[in-house]
Design an enzyme around this catalytic site. Structure first.
Site, PDB file in Angstrom:
ATOM      1  N   LEU A 138       1.095   6.971   0.436  1.00  0.00           N
ATOM      2  CA  LEU A 138       0.320   5.839   0.939  1.00  0.00           C
ATOM      3  C   LEU A 138      -1.034   5.726   0.269  1.00  0.00           C
ATOM      4  O   LEU A 138      -1.661   6.729  -0.056  1.00  0.00           O
ATOM      5  CB  LEU A 138       0.045   6.028   2.437  1.00  0.00           C
ATOM      6  CG  LEU A 138       1.192   5.717   3.340  1.00  0.00           C
ATOM      7  CD1 LEU A 138       1.395   6.831   4.308  1.00  0.00           C
ATOM      8  CD2 LEU A 138       0.890   4.443   4.068  1.00  0.00           C
ATOM      9  N   CYS A 139      -1.479   4.492   0.146  1.00  0.00           N
ATOM     10  CA  CYS A 139      -2.846   4.209  -0.259  1.00  0.00           C
ATOM     11  C   CYS A 139      -3.529   3.654   0.995  1.00  0.00           C
ATOM     12  O   CYS A 139      -3.388   2.480   1.330  1.00  0.00           O
ATOM     13  CB  CYS A 139      -2.858   3.187  -1.392  1.00  0.00           C
ATOM     14  SG  CYS A 139      -4.510   2.780  -1.965  1.00  0.00           S
ATOM     15  N   LEU A 140      -4.216   4.530   1.710  1.00  0.00           N
ATOM     16  CA  LEU A 140      -4.849   4.168   2.982  1.00  0.00           C
ATOM     17  C   LEU A 140      -6.213   4.827   3.029  1.00  0.00           C
ATOM     18  O   LEU A 140      -6.321   6.050   2.873  1.00  0.00           O
ATOM     19  CB  LEU A 140      -3.974   4.632   4.153  1.00  0.00           C
ATOM     20  CG  LEU A 140      -4.481   4.374   5.565  1.00  0.00           C
ATOM     21  CD1 LEU A 140      -4.674   2.882   5.825  1.00  0.00           C
ATOM     22  CD2 LEU A 140      -3.525   4.965   6.590  1.00  0.00           C
ATOM     23  N   GLN A 146      -8.225   8.981   2.513  1.00  0.00           N
ATOM     24  CA  GLN A 146      -8.953   9.275   1.288  1.00  0.00           C
ATOM     25  C   GLN A 146     -10.449   9.279   1.573  1.00  0.00           C
ATOM     26  O   GLN A 146     -10.935  10.140   2.279  1.00  0.00           O
ATOM     27  CB  GLN A 146      -8.537   8.277   0.203  1.00  0.00           C
ATOM     28  CG  GLN A 146      -7.080   8.478  -0.206  1.00  0.00           C
ATOM     29  CD  GLN A 146      -6.430   7.219  -0.734  1.00  0.00           C
ATOM     30  OE1 GLN A 146      -7.070   6.200  -0.943  1.00  0.00           O
ATOM     31  NE2 GLN A 146      -5.135   7.284  -0.946  1.00  0.00           N
ATOM     32  N   ASN A 174       0.797  -1.226   0.000  1.00  0.00           N
ATOM     33  CA  ASN A 174       0.000   0.000   0.000  1.00  0.00           C
ATOM     34  C   ASN A 174       0.827   1.272   0.000  1.00  0.00           C
ATOM     35  O   ASN A 174       0.322   2.336   0.359  1.00  0.00           O
ATOM     36  CB  ASN A 174      -0.973  -0.015   1.184  1.00  0.00           C
ATOM     37  CG  ASN A 174      -1.861  -1.234   1.161  1.00  0.00           C
ATOM     38  OD1 ASN A 174      -1.789  -2.067   2.050  1.00  0.00           O
ATOM     39  ND2 ASN A 174      -2.665  -1.378   0.119  1.00  0.00           N
TER      40      ASN A 174
END
Length: 151
Positions: free
Chosen positions: A87-89, A93, A80
């Site tokens: 970050l992809c969290l 988002q 992630n």
């Protein structure tokens, strides 16, 4: 000039000082309360154990109504985390809430380290290794941990 965001960030900082979550630390840079440096210690009994991962949190005047941009400065091999360190969290988002503070953000990131979301990976290679070749994944993570001691 005092703004809602700046007041809230100072409250977040005070909380981090008075009741610091285990394994994370953060503080604003000397001349800008909207930019924070943070460190996450890799959780015990995980491949990330003993890592010291540096991050930058960049807030704007819309905080806490808008999440900060959060980016690893340290090298990070994780499903992630993009190669840029971003970050992809979900809580940064579409699941952001103004009730989240700096401590909540950092503990969520720390938790994500050992519990990645492989359904929408930012790093496809890390995701595939995590799912299909766990030993190779853990070796790459341990290499990242060792790199974190010198970066």
């Amino acid at each position: 000039m005092s703004t809602t965001a700046r007041r809230r960030l100072m409250r977040d900082f005070k909380r981090m000082q008075q009741d610091p979550p285990q394994g994370v630390s953060a503080s604003p840079v000397a001349d800008n309360v909207l930019t924070w440096n943070a460190v996450i210690i890799g959780p015990a009994e995980t491949p990330f154990e003993d890592g010291t991962f540096r991050m930058v949190l960049q807030f704007d005047e819309q905080y806490p109504n808008k999440p900060p941009a959060v980016k690893f400065v340290s090298q990070m091999f994780h499903p992630n985390v993009y190669s840029s360190g971003e970050l992809c969290l979900d809580i940064l988002q579409n699941r952001w809430s103004p009730t989240y503070d700096v401590a909540a953000i950092l503990t969520s990131v720390q938790s994500l380290l050992n519990d990645p979301n492989t359904s929408s990976p930012a790093n496809v290679e890390a995701s595939m290794l995590y799912k299909d070749h766990r030993q190779q994944y853990e070796k790459r993570v341990r290499d990242t941990v060792e790199a974190s001691w010198t970066d």
